[in-house]
Write an enzyme that holds these catalytic residues in place. Structure first.
Site, mmCIF file in Angstrom:
data_model
loop_
_atom_site.group_PDB
_atom_site.id
_atom_site.type_symbol
_atom_site.label_atom_id
_atom_site.label_comp_id
_atom_site.label_asym_id
_atom_site.label_seq_id
_atom_site.Cartn_x
_atom_site.Cartn_y
_atom_site.Cartn_z
ATOM 1 N N GLU A 365 0.870 -1.174 0.000
ATOM 2 C CA GLU A 365 0.000 0.000 0.000
ATOM 3 C C GLU A 365 0.902 1.218 0.000
ATOM 4 O O GLU A 365 1.417 1.632 1.047
ATOM 5 C CB GLU A 365 -0.926 -0.019 1.222
ATOM 6 N N CYS A 399 -2.046 9.474 2.621
ATOM 7 C CA CYS A 399 -1.595 8.930 1.337
ATOM 8 C C CYS A 399 -2.574 9.204 0.212
ATOM 9 O O CYS A 399 -2.172 9.272 -0.958
ATOM 10 C CB CYS A 399 -1.327 7.434 1.460
#
Length: 589
Positions: A365, A399
């Site tokens: 991720e 993010c």
């Protein structure tokens, strides 16, 4: 929805929830740098058996600035431990799939015996890879809480931790649904009963308010757990498959989910509780044993989780390893059945190389520059409100935050004052004084972000305070596509506005760059939305609202290309942490 409206929870803990003593707060110190050095794979190989050399790895989330030599972090003799309570379970506990109770003190608590060491870290020393620092010594012994209480000289190395958890998995203990749901209930209890301790740790590490800590980390994970508890039995149900006629009418075929085994979860520092516990919850729901590695760059949260997890979860199946580069190196040298890493692409490559030694599957991720396209003739007040909330949440250290805005010149000029208004409505005229605005994680990232402020005309913000690790919410206008702020993931409270002539220009601009983790479109035109959806590639697509797609538990969350591989949340966590086994059955008679 946690980006809009009033939260449904209170910032005060519910009656009966346990409160931590102020004396237990972990000391906040800086950790090692979030980068790696050349020649890493040989060190991983050597570390697998000798534990002699350290690969400089860290679970952070910000890539190095383009054009710089890669940073490496000199391991600062950071403390770490494998947390394990070893509290005897009652008959009811065992029946419900748990072995430790938070209401019983771990050995060493009531009788004055030793506890696992609190996280400490000496000041870090940063250096470039070209300096070729002296390799670190072997990983120091890591004690479990129970072993430290019984025999202070008994160490437990990462290899021993993995072997112990693998032995538990092989007994079949983690496979029954009752054990899985029992662990999920216990993890939920940790989050709800100890939310004050977690919120205090998150404030110490990142300056998060209690509201933001609960909304984006604690309650977020609680909702994820509740969704899994509600649907787990259905997700695990075998799925039948049609059988060809030549195998006979009595043949049956189906697929079923098998747990993978022992899983490693490496978390970043920006959401250090959520991004550790959400994948851990998924791995437990899938029936695995788990090694959890919190980020050393969020030391207070790391220490809190290392203390709390063994109080609530089955310590024979779940272990916490704290520490920095040497500990992560030693873990990566071991054979896991899956590695789940959240962070940056530089370290993601390190994880993938180490996993390749054992043919271990990985989920990465990662991040990237997530664009937000603003079309002509949209309500710019609404757009500005949503952009400001998504961008400056956690001081921009998210993010999936909008990394930059793409729009035509006329719309860019009209959007500027709306963004100024939106930010002031969120944080006031002095965001530094707002209790809802966070801080940069450490001085190194502060310096990196400060160096990007000269990439355009400052339309809003630009104020900094290194001592307080404060950078004001900043909007940059007239930004050149080749400027420093556009050459790396920003990962901070700086929002550049880049102009393009039209939709074709925006699509071309996006496709000329790495595939982002998220892409946001603000347009009233169905044709515009459809074109961007069809002609671009991204981990996720948000139409009219940034960031919030990751709160939908029935949607997979993950990247593509440079922004990552694999996905999780809800049933997608089951798919990530399981093997879908094909079964064909035909009677012998």
């Amino acid at each position: 929805m946690w980006l809009t409206g009033t939260p449904s929870w209170s910032t005060r803990s519910a009656a009966g929830e346990r409160r931590s003593s102020a004396s237990r707060r972990a000391r906040v110190t800086s950790g090692c740098a979030a980068m790696v050095m050349d020649g890493i794979l040989p060190a991983v190989r050597a570390g697998r058996r000798t534990r002699g050399q350290a690969v400089r790895v860290e679970g952070g989330c910000v890539p190095p600035a383009t054009g710089e030599a890669p940073w490496t972090g000199c391991p600062a003799r950071s403390g770490r431990r494998v947390a394990r309570a070893g509290v005897p379970a009652s008959r009811r506990d065992r029946r419900e799939g748990r072995t430790a109770c938070p209401r019983r003190a771990a050995p060493g608590a009531a009788d004055g015996g030793p506890r696992a060491a609190e996280f400490t870290s000496a000041p870090e020393r940063l250096h470039y890879a070209s300096e070729r620092p002296t390799p670190s010594r072997a990983v120091r012994p890591v004690r479990t809480t129970s072993e430290a209480s019984v025999n202070q000289s008994t160490p437990e190395q990462p290899a021993d931790v993995v072997a112990r958890l693998r032995a538990t998995f092989r007994t079949g203990r983690t496979k029954p649904v009752a054990w899985r749901t029992g662990q999920l209930h216990r993890l939920r209890a940790l989050l709800t009963e100890r939310r004050d301790e977690l919120a205090a740790a998150l404030h110490a590490d990142l300056g998060k308010s209690a509201v933001e800590a609960n909304r984006t980390e604690i309650d977020f994970t609680v909702r994820e757990i509740d969704h899994s508890l509600q649907n787990l039995t259905e997700w695990l149900r075998p799925e039948s498959a049609p059988v060809p006629a030549h195998l006979g009418s009595d043949a049956r075929a189906w697929t079923q989910y098998d747990p993978l085994g022992v899983v490693l979860v490496i978390a970043p520092w920006n959401y250090p509780a959520q991004l550790l516990l959400a994948p851990v919850a998924g791995a437990l729901a899938a029936g695995n044993a788990v090694v959890a590695k919190p980020s050393e760059l969020a030391p207070a949260t790391s220490a809190a989780l290392a203390k709390l997890l063994p109080e609530y979860l089955d310590t024979d199946a779940v272990a916490v390893v704290e520490g920095g580069v040497p500990e992560t190196t030693a873990l990566l040298a071991e054979r896991f059945d899956h590695i789940f890493y959240t962070g940056n692409g530089t370290v993601g490559r390190v994880v993938m190389r180490a996993a390749a030694e054992h043919l271990t599957p990985v989920a990465l991720e990662l991040g990237g520059k997530s664009p937000a396209f603003v079309d002509r003739d949209v309500d710019l007040a609404v757009v500005a409100d949503r952009l400001a909330r998504g961008k400056f949440l956690n001081a921009g250290q998210t993010c999936v935050a909008p990394d930059y805005v793409l729009t035509d010149p006329a719309t860019a000029a009209a959007l500027e004052p709306e963004l100024v208004r939106a930010v002031r409505e969120l944080y006031g005229t002095e965001p530094k004084e707002s209790g809802e605005y966070g801080r940069i994680v450490n001085e190194r990232h502060f310096d990196r972000l400060s160096g990007l402020l000269g990439s355009g005309r400052v339309a809003l913000g630009g104020d900094t305070d290194r001592t307080a690790k404060y950078i004001a919410p900043t909007v940059l206008a007239d930004v050149d596509p080749g400027s420093p702020v556009m050459r790396e993931e920003i990962f901070g409270p700086i929002l550049p506005i880049v102009t393009v002539p039209d939709l074709d220009g925006a699509i071309g601009f996006i496709n000329d760059r790495d595939k982002p983790l998220a892409l946001y479109v603000f347009s009233e035109s169905a044709g515009t939305r459809d074109r961007i959806a069809a002609e671009t590639s991204s981990g996720g697509l948000g139409l009219g609202l940034p960031v919030a797609h990751l709160t939908v538990s029935d949607l997979p969350f993950g990247g593509v290309g440079e922004s990552g591989m694999g996905s999780y949340h809800g049933r997608y966590s089951i798919e990530t942490f399981s093997h879908r086994k094909a079964v064909l059955a035909k009677p012998l008679s």
